[in-house]
Design an enzyme around this catalytic site. Structure first.
Site, PDB file in Angstrom:
ATOM      1  N   CYS A  48      40.390  10.056  43.313  1.00  0.00           N
ATOM      2  CA  CYS A  48      40.209   9.847  41.877  1.00  0.00           C
ATOM      3  C   CYS A  48      39.308  10.979  41.377  1.00  0.00           C
ATOM      4  CB  CYS A  48      39.632   8.462  41.574  1.00  0.00           C
ATOM      5  SG  CYS A  48      38.108   8.056  42.459  1.00  0.00           S
ATOM      6  N   CYS A 108      22.075  12.987  35.615  1.00  0.00           N
ATOM      7  CA  CYS A 108      21.299  14.220  35.625  1.00  0.00           C
ATOM      8  C   CYS A 108      21.423  14.925  36.970  1.00  0.00           C
ATOM      9  CB  CYS A 108      19.832  13.922  35.319  1.00  0.00           C
ATOM     10  SG  CYS A 108      19.541  13.387  33.616  1.00  0.00           S
TER      11      CYS A 108
END
Length: 384
Positions: free
Chosen positions: A334, A195
């Protein structure tokens, strides 16, 4: 469905008056209310879902509620965590929730577990409860709670929320499948939105929280049809729900594993100077500094989008000993940065000057860095 909890003592007149509107429900009655009064429910998380679930449990008449959370109230919590207020900023969330419950029903036994939930601490806590509701906001905790409930033979009511969507289900081996049967393994830690990163519609917390409380009441009292073998998906933008049935495919877990080991969270502390900000990398590339960019994700991820000029070298290959050989500064990245952090530890251990891109390719895009790949155009179109 048999009731989970035996009924407690007869209700005094003031309790009958308090719960009169639910006592009159068909199939409910005083016996169900006495089961709620005798029930002991553990709630994992005192945030968006927990702050909706705990007061509703107390109002419904659950006699004992445990709340496990080691977090404190922050300003960014207040738009969705309605049991906390401005006066609670900086306080432990379990203390704030205790005050909220006390205001609803001083006779409710609210037990605070303010320590961090781990493989070592959770079994001892869970042993004192009949049922657990998981409202946590991360995959390591969800799997840990599922496994602990599985080992203890206790039902788990779980929920998750993100952006405009919510999910609700029940995990209870012997009566239905578990969370691992629906999601056998967590996503890579750098691909799982929270969130904090993805956002959440505040009203979604109360909506999904209500589903969680309803399922808990059904289990405790034996009324209705619990969400066993079914997961409920709620789309707040369309006001639609759908169900997906699923079956048991996994064996019982053999034991608990600490969340950071299970989900591959950050390992040892990063070496000094190992981190490179996205803004600094962008400055170096635009200035023509000698940098060797290495993408440590899997090929399908790199194909979707990558930093121009980077080479593919998945983390598994680095772990197997495949490392760059020239003397340039090696910058690995990444999607966010957990895998690149691991790569830096390995590369520096082999004598290379290696740094990881903090925040990964997402942070690089956020500061205006250019990326290439098959998914770049589609992503840009979707964001318009």
């Amino acid at each position: 469905m048999l009731p989970l909890v035996d009924p407690g003592p007869a209700l005094p007149p003031e309790r009958i008056a308090r719960y009169s509107r639910q006592l009159m429900l068909p199939g409910f009655g005083e016996l169900a209310q006495r089961r709620l009064a005798a029930a002991r429910v553990l709630v994992i998380g005192a945030g968006g879902l927990g702050s909706a679930v705990v007061p509703a449990l107390a109002a419904a008449g659950v006699g004992t509620i445990g709340v496990a959370d080691d977090d404190r109230v922050e300003l960014s919590n207040l738009h969705r965590q309605l049991s906390h207020g401005v006066a609670d900023l900086g306080r432990p969330k379990v203390d704030s929730l205790a005050d909220a419950v006390r205001a609803i029903d001083p006779d409710c036994d609210l037990r605070r577990h303010g320590e961090r939930i781990t493989a070592a601490t959770l079994p001892g806590i869970l042993g004192d409860y009949d049922l657990v509701i998981d409202g946590s906001d991360n995959f390591p905790t969800r799997y840990l709670v599922n496994d602990a409930a599985d080992l203890a033979g206790k039902p788990l009511v779980w929920g998750s929320i993100l952006r405009f969507h919510g999910q609700v289900g029940i995990a209870w081996r012997g009566h239905g499948p578990t969370y691992r049967d629906l999601f056998p393994a967590p996503p890579p830690s750098d691909q799982a939105l929270s969130c904090e990163l993805g956002g959440v519609l505040p009203s979604l917390c109360t909506a999904v929280g209500s589903f969680l409380v309803t399922e808990a009441i059904k289990l405790v009292t034996g009324i209705g049809e619990p969400l066993l073998g079914r997961v409920l998906f709620y789309d707040a933008l369309t006001a639609r729900t759908r169900e997906v049935p699923y079956q048991q495919i996994t064996d019982p877990v053999a034991g608990l594993v600490d969340d950071e080991l299970f989900c591959g969270a950050d390992g040892p502390d990063d070496p000094v100077g190992a981190e490179l900000s996205a803004a600094e990398l962008l400055r170096m590339l635009r200035g023509g500094d000698p940098v060797r960019l290495v993408d440590v994700r899997e090929p399908h991820e790199s194909a979707a989008r990558r930093i121009s000029g980077s080479e593919e070298l998945p983390l598994a290959r680095i772990e197997a000993g495949d490392v760059p050989v020239d003397g340039s500064l090696v910058v690995v990245y990444c999607e966010r940065d957990p895998r690149s952090r691991k790569a830096v530890h390995l590369l520096r251990g082999r004598g290379l000057d290696a740094r990881f891109l903090a925040g990964g390719i997402r942070a690089f895009v956020d500061v205006g860095g250019e990326v290439v790949g098959a998914g770049v155009g589609a992503e840009a179109e979707a964001s318009v």
